[in-house]
Motif scaffolding. Structure first.
Motif, PDB file in Angstrom:
ATOM      1  N   SER A  35      50.863  36.217  41.004  1.00  0.00           N
ATOM      2  CA  SER A  35      51.337  37.714  41.491  1.00  0.00           C
ATOM      3  C   SER A  35      51.975  37.613  42.848  1.00  0.00           C
ATOM      4  O   SER A  35      52.976  38.176  42.976  1.00  0.00           O
ATOM      5  N   GLN A  36      51.660  36.868  43.708  1.00  0.00           N
ATOM      6  CA  GLN A  36      51.909  36.717  44.803  1.00  0.00           C
ATOM      7  C   GLN A  36      53.078  35.978  45.164  1.00  0.00           C
ATOM      8  O   GLN A  36      54.268  36.460  45.590  1.00  0.00           O
ATOM      9  N   PHE A  37      53.333  34.977  44.487  1.00  0.00           N
ATOM     10  CA  PHE A  37      54.446  34.161  44.430  1.00  0.00           C
ATOM     11  C   PHE A  37      55.498  35.362  44.005  1.00  0.00           C
ATOM     12  O   PHE A  37      56.886  35.343  44.043  1.00  0.00           O
ATOM     13  N   THR A  38      55.112  36.155  42.624  1.00  0.00           N
ATOM     14  CA  THR A  38      55.971  37.060  42.187  1.00  0.00           C
ATOM     15  C   THR A  38      56.749  38.115  43.250  1.00  0.00           C
ATOM     16  O   THR A  38      57.746  38.454  43.374  1.00  0.00           O
ATOM     17  N   ALA A 174      48.495  25.497  47.646  1.00  0.00           N
ATOM     18  CA  ALA A 174      49.573  25.428  46.926  1.00  0.00           C
ATOM     19  C   ALA A 174      50.609  26.300  46.804  1.00  0.00           C
ATOM     20  O   ALA A 174      51.687  26.029  46.728  1.00  0.00           O
ATOM     21  N   LEU A 175      50.289  27.672  46.824  1.00  0.00           N
ATOM     22  CA  LEU A 175      51.378  28.741  47.090  1.00  0.00           C
ATOM     23  C   LEU A 175      52.035  28.497  48.263  1.00  0.00           C
ATOM     24  O   LEU A 175      53.108  28.624  48.250  1.00  0.00           O
ATOM     25  N   GLY A 176      51.420  28.192  49.194  1.00  0.00           N
ATOM     26  CA  GLY A 176      52.245  27.949  50.567  1.00  0.00           C
ATOM     27  C   GLY A 176      53.164  26.692  50.394  1.00  0.00           C
ATOM     28  O   GLY A 176      54.435  26.957  50.796  1.00  0.00           O
ATOM     29  N   LEU A 177      52.808  25.611  49.693  1.00  0.00           N
ATOM     30  CA  LEU A 177      53.859  24.784  49.399  1.00  0.00           C
ATOM     31  C   LEU A 177      55.401  25.205  48.591  1.00  0.00           C
ATOM     32  O   LEU A 177      56.151  24.836  48.708  1.00  0.00           O
ATOM     33  N   MET A 178      54.684  25.927  47.330  1.00  0.00           N
ATOM     34  CA  MET A 178      55.595  26.435  46.711  1.00  0.00           C
ATOM     35  C   MET A 178      56.668  27.594  47.297  1.00  0.00           C
ATOM     36  O   MET A 178      57.919  27.445  46.855  1.00  0.00           O
ATOM     37  N   LEU A 179      56.102  28.152  48.029  1.00  0.00           N
ATOM     38  CA  LEU A 179      56.974  29.122  48.748  1.00  0.00           C
ATOM     39  C   LEU A 179      58.025  28.566  49.620  1.00  0.00           C
ATOM     40  O   LEU A 179      59.063  28.976  49.837  1.00  0.00           O
ATOM     41  N   TRP A 180      57.531  27.369  50.196  1.00  0.00           N
ATOM     42  CA  TRP A 180      58.146  26.508  51.152  1.00  0.00           C
ATOM     43  C   TRP A 180      59.541  25.842  50.222  1.00  0.00           C
ATOM     44  O   TRP A 180      60.727  26.160  50.318  1.00  0.00           O
TER      45      TRP A 180
END
Lengths: 623, 336
Positions: A35-38, A174-180
């Protein structure tokens, strides 16, 4: 674009669209992560579509395959209409998540795993006889095997957490890495974490630290295989103010907008908890300020009955459930048909029969909506196509129910209820009003006196002087509303009830194609949440020069007046459905067309590629 | 302007009544219309909601608003009526099969929620409209087409069920004892909240005389006790008998003051706010005990719809809610 220090970052490869799936244990926080990635993707200007896929168990045993929860998002600079066919990226937080999701990753796709959790015990629980990180299982993918556990522990070391609490921050790493990796900002997530854990600041701090650490890892560490970050451009969306919205939210708001357009003060929502329909109760329970009263009834029957009682007393009665609950409501819906009261019944369909697959989507309750009552008991049936379409369908349900004094079945499904997409906020001043008149005049009144145009009976509400009357489920006289056992009268009343619903066809838009010309070699006819994949598949086939069009039905009972004529302009008709062939049967029986069905009941939406293949097969047959 | 006071006749509809000749329902209909007149009720604000069964034809015969619904569901429909418009005066008519078998769940929940309704349970201990099968209140051994060798399932005691569900009002009356029935119905109406009235109703065709044990004129004094708040629980031709707690137990016994050392002071005084006493009274039955009639329990509590609708009103008073604000709530972004 968030630039790293001194532009040290390698040049980002451009991608038009990306499909990412976060998968882990049901306790790993995958839904929140997705949801946050969204949110961050939406704020970065992407078009997007999401698909939360979670197990029926709330907390299945750790590490088990049946406890894997996943959240898929498809985002990009292109027009995104589905959650995506094949995965470009899979984040697997444990071996069970890898074994259950790897088959969906495209060859060459990226697989991110936490090496620390690939222990013999976890491998065994997932059903691996050998470690997939070592035996060549991942050879056809780009794998990114990181010790996320240790990296997370290091990131939160100063936060004074128990080791269990520290491990719970892995998802944010994991989210931090994907956001980067996809060049998304993370300030909205930081703000959200601060609010979510406002009462336990150290947990908020730790999650933010993990998020930042994951991001910094991407920025500073040279990833194996020369992996660099990607750039995904802004989608070309019409100007205006946007938000992301789930089908549940937009349907709830559509009902409230409809209530206003009808000029009614109160919406009484009677409901009983059931997956995947409960979120509608939760959203509406927060809308008291908009005149909504919610009633969590003792069972499905009481839920629909309370809504009928409310409509009888002059409010707008609405009830909601999923297939098994709709089955229980059947007799009462028949009462609303017989007493001709406005009623909205929302069915968030799930896979059946019986309990079926409660968290998996299907559209197999169409026959139930059409025929699931005793006697000849016609009602209006309309369906939602996309999360944002639910808003308009909510308004339309109110219009039809109040104008025609009839139950309206709104078919949505588990996918639409949970899926989200960006929404250009509508101009609410532009919503056409359809003021409802409740009868006050005793002159010539009886409860079944009808509007000659719509055939709707008068809505006379208790509390109105001189209109006292009695209604019920027994057959009533067309001329007085009193109980009547007269054979001819029953024939007339049956005809009137059928004619009233059929007459709605004069009051709904003519059917247009969603894509393509009004004639051609093949019409692909859909309804409900298959809109996205069908549209994309038809677009793809048309690019190859095929004469194929997409027809998508909102109105199923009655069908639009011109539907037969429209479909007659195509040599072939293909009807893809997430059931064993229900709309295709309705079309065949209504129009005697040799329409072909295409059935998929795996609990997952159609892939575009499956539909493209089916379209080509249809047209090759005829060649 | 005050509306003219209506008579019992004004509350009678123009529909031909179709109950069997001699049915107890006629007497109840008369008592209800008389009660409505006595209450100064208005036709337009009064609603009768029923389920399915002989009793459920009731709304057709009253000149108010009426809704003849489906089997067992009247309490649920009535709950919706009250949530839509709490100012309506809503009466629910149920039979024993309707309200305690197919609709038992709704009766349970409407009582525990305490929706402001008068719930009239026409108990004839049989299914009438479907021609005489045993019902959930039929006594053990009842012979019927569905139980040719006698029913084997224990009957439900409606009062015990209601009190167990958390009812705040429970009363009993007999169809043909009109003054008491009118009194009980009036009290049920005065009670704010769910008020369940069990009316012993004689079915002349399928269960005639089911209640003769305590309703025949000659046995009434000994086999009925009409309970009144603040008055001693005495009965018998000359009020010679009374009820007391059997010493050393939590149960009742019948005593005769003046005999065996029992005094007038030993006899219990009825307290309609005492749920424990009510629980003992509803379980009494001839031949050992008299049948308790009258208002057995009346202890009001806030009603469901008022608590719910107060929450709504409170939020509505915060100002006219803006639809645009709702849609734009949460995180938005602008595309130029």
């Amino acid at each position: 674009m968030t630039m790293s220090a001194a532009g040290s970052e390698a040049v980002r490869e451009r991608q038009d669209s990306v499909v990412i799936r976060f998968a882990g244990d049901s306790g790993d926080g995958m839904q929140l992560t997705g949801s946050q990635f969204t949110v961050e993707s939406a704020l970065a200007g992407s078009d997007l579509s999401t698909f939360p896929d979670y197990p029926a168990e709330i907390r299945a045993p750790t590490g088990s395959t049946f406890g894997v929860s996943a959240f898929q998002i498809h985002f990009g600079s292109i027009d995104v209409l589905t959650a995506g066919d094949d995965l470009d990226v899979l984040i697997a937080m444990n071996p069970a998540a890898l074994i259950t999701n790897l088959r969906d990753v495209r060859i060459g796709g990226l697989v991110l795993v936490d090496s620390a959790v690939f222990t013999p015990r976890n491998l065994e629980k997932a059903g691996y006889s050998a470690n997939p990180l070592e035996d060549g299982t991942l050879v056809q993918y780009r794998s990114l095997v990181l010790d996320m556990t240790t990296l997370t522990q290091q990131a939160v070391a100063s936060c004074d957490l128990t080791s269990k609490e520290a491990l719970r921050c892995r998802n944010m790493w994991a989210l931090g890495l994907m956001l980067w990796m996809y060049d998304r900002d993370r300030s909205a997530t930081i703000e959200w974490l601060g609010k979510k854990f406002a009462k336990i600041p150290k947990i908020a701090d730790a999650n933010i630290a993990a998020l930042n650490a994951g991001h910094a890892y991407g920025e500073t560490v040279e990833l194996p295989g020369g992996l660099t970050g990607y750039a995904v451009g802004r989608a070309d969306l019409p100007p205006g103010t946007y938000r992301t919205v789930s089908g549940t939210e937009s349907l709830a708001w559509g009902l409230v907008a409809g209530l206003r357009a009808a000029g009614l003060d109160r919406l009484m929502f009677g409901s009983y908890p059931i997956t995947p329909a409960s979120p509608l109760l939760h959203v509406l329970a927060g809308l008291r300020r908009y005149g909504v009263v919610t009633f969590q009834a003792e069972d499905e029957i009481a839920a629909v009955c309370s809504a009928i009682g409310a409509s009888y007393a002059g409010a707008l009665g609405v009830t909601s459930s999923s297939g098994p609950g709709i089955a229980l409501k059947g007799e009462a819906i028949g009462l609303a048909v017989s007493t001709e009261l406005p009623l909205i019944v929302v069915n968030s369909q799930r896979a059946g029969p019986s309990t079926g697959l409660p968290t998996k989507t299907e559209q197999s309750d169409l026959f139930q909506a059409m025929y699931g009552r005793n006697g000849d008991a016609p009602l209006a049936v309309i369906a939602t196509a996309t999360p944002t379409d639910c808003f308009e369908v909510g308004i339309e349900a109110v219009r039809l129910a109040t104008k025609y004094m009839t139950p309206v079945m709104v078919l949505t499904d588990g996918y639409l209820a949970n899926a989200a997409e960006p929404w250009l906020l509508p101009d609410t001043d532009g919503i056409p009003e359809f003021p409802v008149t409740q009868r006050k005049d005793p002159e010539g009144f009886h409860p079944f006196v009808r509007d000659p145009e719509t055939l709707a009976r008068a809505w006379a509400v208790p509390g109105t002087p001189d209109l006292e009357h009695r209604i019920g489920g027994l057959e009533k006289s067309t001329s007085s509303g009193h109980i009547s056992y007269d054979p001819e009268n029953h024939q007339q009343m049956t005809n009137l009830r059928a004619g009233k619903i059929a007459g709605i066809a004069k009051d709904i838009p003519l059917q247009e194609t969603a894509l393509g010309e009004a004639t051609g070699d093949l019409a692909v006819v859909g309804w409900g949440s298959t809109f996205g994949p069908i549209f994309k598949a038809v677009a793809s086939a048309r690019e190859k020069g095929l004469r194929v069009s997409h027809v998508h039905l909102r109105y199923i009972n009655p069908f639009p007046q011109n539907l037969q004529e429209l479909l007659a302009g195509f040599s072939k008709i293909l009807v893809p459905e997430m059931n064993n062939g229900q709309l295709v049967s309705l079309l065949r029986s209504a129009f005697l067309f040799p329409a072909q069905g295409l059935s998929k009941v795996t609990g997952k939406p159609f892939k575009i590629s499956e539909l493209v293949a089916a379209i080509h097969a249809q047209l090759e047959d005829s060649a | 302007m005050t509306a003219p006071t209506l008579t019992a006749k004004d509350f009678t509809s123009d529909q031909e009544v179709r109950w069997c000749p001699g049915c107890g329902d006629y007497a109840i209909l008369k008592a209800v219309t008389k009660t409505l007149a006595g209450l100064g009720a208005s036709r337009e604000d009064t609603v009768f909601v029923s389920g399915i069964g002989c009793a459920s034809r009731f709304p057709y015969y009253v000149s108010t608003y009426g809704f003849h619904t489906i089997h067992g569901r009247a309490p649920a429909i009535a709950t919706g009526v009250k949530l839509a418009n709490p100012d309506l005066d809503v009466w629910v008519v149920m039979g024993d099969g309707d309200g305690l078998s197919i609709g038992g769940n709704h009766t349970l929940h409407v009582l525990r929620r305490n929706v402001d309704l008068q719930l009239l349970l026409f108990n004839n201990e049989i299914y009438g409209l479907t021609k005489g099968q045993a019902s959930p209140t039929s006594r053990l051994g009842t012979r019927s087409p569905s139980t040719p060798r006698g029913s084997v399932d224990a009957p439900l005691i409606p009062g015990a069920f209601a009190l167990g569900a958390g009812a705040r009002f429970f009363a009993r009356a007999v169809d043909i004892q009109q003054p008491q029935l009118v009194e009980v119905l009036t009290r049920a109406h005065q009670h704010r909240g769910a008020a369940l009235v069990e009316i012993f109703q004689n079915c002349v065709v399928f269960n005639d005389g089911a209640f003769h044990e305590f309703t025949e004129r000659r046995v009434i004094p000994d086999n009925q006790i009409y309970v009144e708040h603040g008055k001693p629980l005495r009965f018998g031709a000359n009020r010679t008998h009374g009820l007391r707690i059997r010493p050393g137990t939590l149960s009742l016994e019948v005593v005769t003051p003046g005999e065996e050392g029992v005094t007038d002071d030993d006899v219990l005084v009825h307290n309609e706010k005492d749920q424990a006493l009510a629980t003992l009274l509803v379980r009494m039955a001839p031949p050992v005990f008299p049948m308790a009639i009258g208002v057995i329990f009346d202890s009001p509590a806030p009603t469901y719809e008022h608590v719910v609708l107060d929450q709504v009103t409170e939020e509505l008073q915060a100002g006219k809610a803006d639809l645009d604000a709702l849609l734009a709530g949460g995180r938005t972004w602008t595309v130029l």
